[in-house]
Design a protein around this motif. Structure first.
Motif, PDB file in Angstrom:
ATOM      1  N   ALA A  99      33.394   7.028  62.224  1.00 15.18           N
ATOM      2  CA  ALA A  99      34.435   6.460  61.364  1.00 15.18           C
ATOM      3  C   ALA A  99      34.825   5.062  61.839  1.00 15.18           C
ATOM      4  O   ALA A  99      35.036   4.151  61.024  1.00 15.18           O
ATOM      5  N   MET A 100      34.892   4.887  63.145  1.00 13.18           N
ATOM      6  CA  MET A 100      35.175   3.556  63.697  1.00 13.18           C
ATOM      7  C   MET A 100      34.053   2.586  63.350  1.00 13.18           C
ATOM      8  O   MET A 100      34.294   1.436  62.964  1.00 13.18           O
ATOM      9  N   ALA A 101      32.804   3.050  63.492  1.00 10.97           N
ATOM     10  CA  ALA A 101      31.644   2.197  63.210  1.00 10.97           C
ATOM     11  C   ALA A 101      31.608   1.795  61.738  1.00 10.97           C
ATOM     12  O   ALA A 101      31.285   0.646  61.410  1.00 10.97           O
ATOM     13  N   LYS A 102      31.935   2.738  60.866  1.00  9.37           N
ATOM     14  CA  LYS A 102      31.919   2.444  59.434  1.00  9.37           C
ATOM     15  C   LYS A 102      32.862   1.296  59.094  1.00  9.37           C
ATOM     16  O   LYS A 102      32.531   0.420  58.276  1.00  9.37           O
ATOM     17  N   LYS A 103      34.026   1.262  59.723  1.00 10.36           N
ATOM     18  CA  LYS A 103      34.975   0.184  59.478  1.00 10.36           C
ATOM     19  C   LYS A 103      34.421  -1.171  59.909  1.00 10.36           C
ATOM     20  O   LYS A 103      34.793  -2.211  59.366  1.00 10.36           O
ATOM     21  N   ALA A 104      33.490  -1.137  60.892  1.00 13.68           N
ATOM     22  CA  ALA A 104      32.862  -2.376  61.372  1.00 13.68           C
ATOM     23  C   ALA A 104      31.573  -2.690  60.612  1.00 13.68           C
ATOM     24  O   ALA A 104      30.883  -3.652  60.949  1.00 13.68           O
ATOM     25  N   GLY A 105      31.254  -1.872  59.595  1.00 16.76           N
ATOM     26  CA  GLY A 105      30.041  -2.090  58.817  1.00 16.76           C
ATOM     27  C   GLY A 105      28.784  -1.664  59.530  1.00 16.76           C
ATOM     28  O   GLY A 105      27.687  -2.182  59.260  1.00 16.76           O
TER      29      GLY A 105
END
Length: 293
Positions: free
Chosen positions: A152-158
């Motif tokens: 989920a954290m990675a998704k926010k960073a694309g």
């Protein structure tokens, strides 16, 4: 035309259509071969001696992208790849940042994400689990929970976070359930898989069927071949060195895997060979094999 001739002709035509359709599927897909990657762990010894020269040889052999390891401590690989004109979309990273975090906010992974975003990575991969993290099904559930939070954290960073398998994940645990079953059940939609077809096969599972089963959830593949005669299923990573073969030299048919990968939405394919007496010769054999498919 008599009946026997008709049957022979019909069978030959059917086979030709089947083969042509398969080849057309490969040709239509084409991006895996035209943008073929390599996991740089294959060349770890060569990179330690001469990173820049090694990566120039990789580019000369026809590879278009590389997947480093040990990120964020992969500066020489990244610099050498850029100098050689090789793309970098994905990297394996120091997995304890997610698997064994200092606290639930995953602070070390947040730093890794910042660095990955800075250099333009689109994929990060958890490459391994040590024994304390894979002894029981509850261990796998704990890893999945941390991975979901990190994804989920990675998704926010694309950035897409994925998990790279070996063979131990396919070992039956309590009630016959496997660690990989836990991941398939408990990974969130944000969390995907990087399937290593060698280790899947070594673990007694058909790579094509697994790719199909995980349709839409497989971000990348590792392509490597398994020597004939190696016992399967095996759940130990301590295999003979010659178990690892260049593509086309073992028992794993790559064409159906590539076709299945296209249908499943896989983004990138990377050649890897964990052990080799002559890595430069073997990575060339692998790319030549794929070119001829």
């Amino acid at each position: 035309m008599n009946r026997r001739t008709f049957i022979r002709t019909t069978a030959a035509t059917t086979l030709a259509i089947s083969q042509t359709g398969s080849l057309m599927a490969l040709e239509a897909e084409n991006s895996f071969r035209k943008n073929l990657g390599i996991q740089l762990y294959t060349l770890r010894n060569e990179l330690e001696k001469d990173a820049a020269g090694t990566l120039k040889k990789v580019a000369a052999d026809g590879y278009k992208q590389v997947e480093p390891y040990g990120f964020p401590h992969a500066e020489a690989m990244i610099a050498g790849a850029k100098d050689a004109g090789l793309e970098i979309h994905s990297s394996h990273f120091e997995w304890d940042a997610v698997v064994n975090p200092k606290d639930e906010s995953l602070p070390d992974f947040a730093k890794i994400l910042d660095k990955a975003h800075e250099i333009g990575l689109s994929h990060l991969v958890i490459p391994y689990l040590k024994e304390p993290n894979r002894t029981t099904l509850d261990d796998y559930k704990k890893v999945a929970a941390h991975a979901n939070k990190a994804a989920a954290m990675a998704k926010k960073a694309g950035i897409q976070l994925s998990y790279h398998n070996h063979n131990f994940e396919f070992e039956p645990k309590e009630g016959g359930k496997r660690g990989y079953d836990i991941f398939m059940e408990e990974f969130s939609p944000d969390m995907q898989f990087e399937i290593d077809v060698f280790w899947v096969k070594a673990g007694g599972v058909d790579p094509v069927e697994l790719i199909k089963k995980l349709h839409g959830r497989v971000s990348q593949l590792h392509l490597k071949d398994l020597k004939e005669g190696i016992a399967s299923p095996s759940y130990s990573t301590d295999l003979p060195k010659d178990a690892f073969q260049p593509l086309g030299s073992g028992i794993i048919p790559m064409e159906p895997i590539i076709v299945a990968a296209k249908a499943a939405g896989v983004k990138h394919c990377h050649v890897e060979q964990d052990q080799s007496p002559d890595p430069f010769a073997d990575i060339r054999k692998s790319v030549v094999y794929l070119e001829k498919l």
